[in-house]
Scaffold this motif. Structure first.
Motif, PDB file in Angstrom:
ATOM      1  N   ALA A 190       0.828  -1.210   0.000  1.00  0.00           N
ATOM      2  CA  ALA A 190       0.000   0.000   0.000  1.00  0.00           C
ATOM      3  C   ALA A 190       0.860   1.256   0.000  1.00  0.00           C
ATOM      4  N   GLU A 191       1.954   1.227   0.758  1.00  0.00           N
ATOM      5  CA  GLU A 191       2.833   2.395   0.846  1.00  0.00           C
ATOM      6  C   GLU A 191       3.568   2.655  -0.463  1.00  0.00           C
ATOM      7  N   ASP A 195      -2.738   2.699  -2.840  1.00  0.00           N
ATOM      8  CA  ASP A 195      -3.811   1.883  -2.264  1.00  0.00           C
ATOM      9  C   ASP A 195      -4.643   1.215  -3.368  1.00  0.00           C
ATOM     10  N   ARG A 196      -4.024   0.327  -4.096  1.00  0.00           N
ATOM     11  CA  ARG A 196      -4.661  -0.336  -5.240  1.00  0.00           C
ATOM     12  C   ARG A 196      -5.666  -1.393  -4.774  1.00  0.00           C
ATOM     13  N   PRO A 215      -9.127  -2.638  -1.007  1.00  0.00           N
ATOM     14  CA  PRO A 215      -7.891  -1.859  -1.136  1.00  0.00           C
ATOM     15  C   PRO A 215      -6.786  -2.463  -0.277  1.00  0.00           C
ATOM     16  N   LEU A 216      -5.552  -2.276  -0.696  1.00  0.00           N
ATOM     17  CA  LEU A 216      -4.427  -2.867   0.026  1.00  0.00           C
ATOM     18  C   LEU A 216      -4.395  -2.445   1.500  1.00  0.00           C
ATOM     19  N   SER A 217      -4.684  -1.175   1.790  1.00  0.00           N
ATOM     20  CA  SER A 217      -4.623  -0.719   3.181  1.00  0.00           C
ATOM     21  C   SER A 217      -5.663  -1.424   4.041  1.00  0.00           C
ATOM     22  N   GLU A 218      -6.851  -1.653   3.494  1.00  0.00           N
ATOM     23  CA  GLU A 218      -7.890  -2.356   4.254  1.00  0.00           C
ATOM     24  C   GLU A 218      -7.530  -3.822   4.451  1.00  0.00           C
TER      25      GLU A 218
END
Length: 291
Positions: A190-191, A195-196, A215-218
């Motif tokens: 994500a970083e 946030d794909r 999303p990657l962050s979630e």
């Protein structure tokens, strides 16, 4: 009354299995994913090279097959390659299997195939189960342009460096990952990648098959991503291309030229901005000449 099926009532008869090396895909979890052709080859094999002979012995036993097994993991591949060349040159059938899935896709076998090919002997792929393809099908993300990156480095700093090299938008990325490192890897993705949209697939074809999408962050914070058990494949969407202005491109190229020659500088800025590499190289030469 239903119409009769247009297909014949039985599968085509097996073809003779001639001497050579056969790269045999095996099930990644569900034993019924074994193909008929793979069974034909394993039944005819004079020797089966296996990543773990204990795992492969169970597979053969499940289908009532018996074959001589030799170990072919990362530590025994050179020896296995010599044996394979000798046996095939002598007119025998040698099969190569990994613990699950397709040999050489992040699994041992490359050294054996390379040596057999180098000796001018026949090599045949026997396609079948693949966690990479299964995950792509399940993820619901674009699969027309895909880059398979295997396992990322275990340490965060090295992992971020590797991800930066893969950050170009426009292609779906596929990774293998272990449960204990999953959450940290997703956070690094994500970083570095942004946030794909992504999917985490686990235990594909098995009883507890799972696919987490978001999303990657979630996903990094999802309870299901905190050290889960089982085999894991992460699929990351292609992301959006960023259109850089001419001034931004010139600024990036000027900075790159302080560190790199025109060719490498143009290549770096092309990756960063999506601008044409040849045009960037010409511009880099103009900038150098103007200094």
């Amino acid at each position: 009354m239903p119409e009769p099926s247009p297909f014949p009532p039985a599968a085509p008869p097996p073809r003779p299995v001639t001497p050579g090396l056969y790269l045999v895909a095996t099930p990644i979890g569900n034993l019924r994913d074994m193909t008929l052709r793979a069974l034909d080859v394993l039944a005819a094999a004079d020797l089966v090279l296996a990543e773990d002979t204990r795992v492969s012995a169970k597979l053969l036993s499940a289908y009532g097959l018996k074959a001589r097994l030799e170990r072919c993991d990362d530590h025994a591949s050179e020896r296995a390659a010599r044996i394979a060349v000798e046996r095939i040159a002598g007119g025998e059938v040698v099969a190569l299997v990994s613990d699950a899935g397709t040999p050489m896709v992040s699994d041992p076998g490359y050294v054996v195939a390379r040596e057999v090919i180098g000796a001018g002997l026949p090599v045949h792929p026997i396609p079948g189960a693949s966690s990479l393809l299964a995950a792509l099908c399940l993820a619901g993300l674009p699969a027309d342009r895909v880059l398979f990156a295997g396992f990322l480095p275990p340490k965060s700093a090295a992992r971020k460096t590797a991800l930066a090299e893969l950050a170009e938008p426009g292609r779906t990325l596929v990774f293998f990952e272990s449960g204990p490192r999953l959450a940290a890897s997703l956070a690094d993705m994500a970083e570095v990648l942004g946030d794909r949209p992504a999917a985490v697939t686990r235990e594909l074809t098995k009883l507890h098959e799972e696919c987490l999408r978001g999303p990657l962050s979630e996903l990094a914070a999802h309870p299901g991503a905190q050290a889960p058990k089982g085999e894991i494949v992460v699929v990351v969407g292609p992301g959006d291309a960023v259109v850089a202005s001419a001034d931004d491109v010139d600024a990036a190229l000027s900075e790159a030229l302080t560190r790199l020659a025109p060719g490498p500088a143009a290549a770096e800025v092309a990756r960063q901005t999506g601008a044409n590499r040849k045009a960037l190289y010409a511009r880099a030469l103009e900038m150098k000449a103007g200094r």
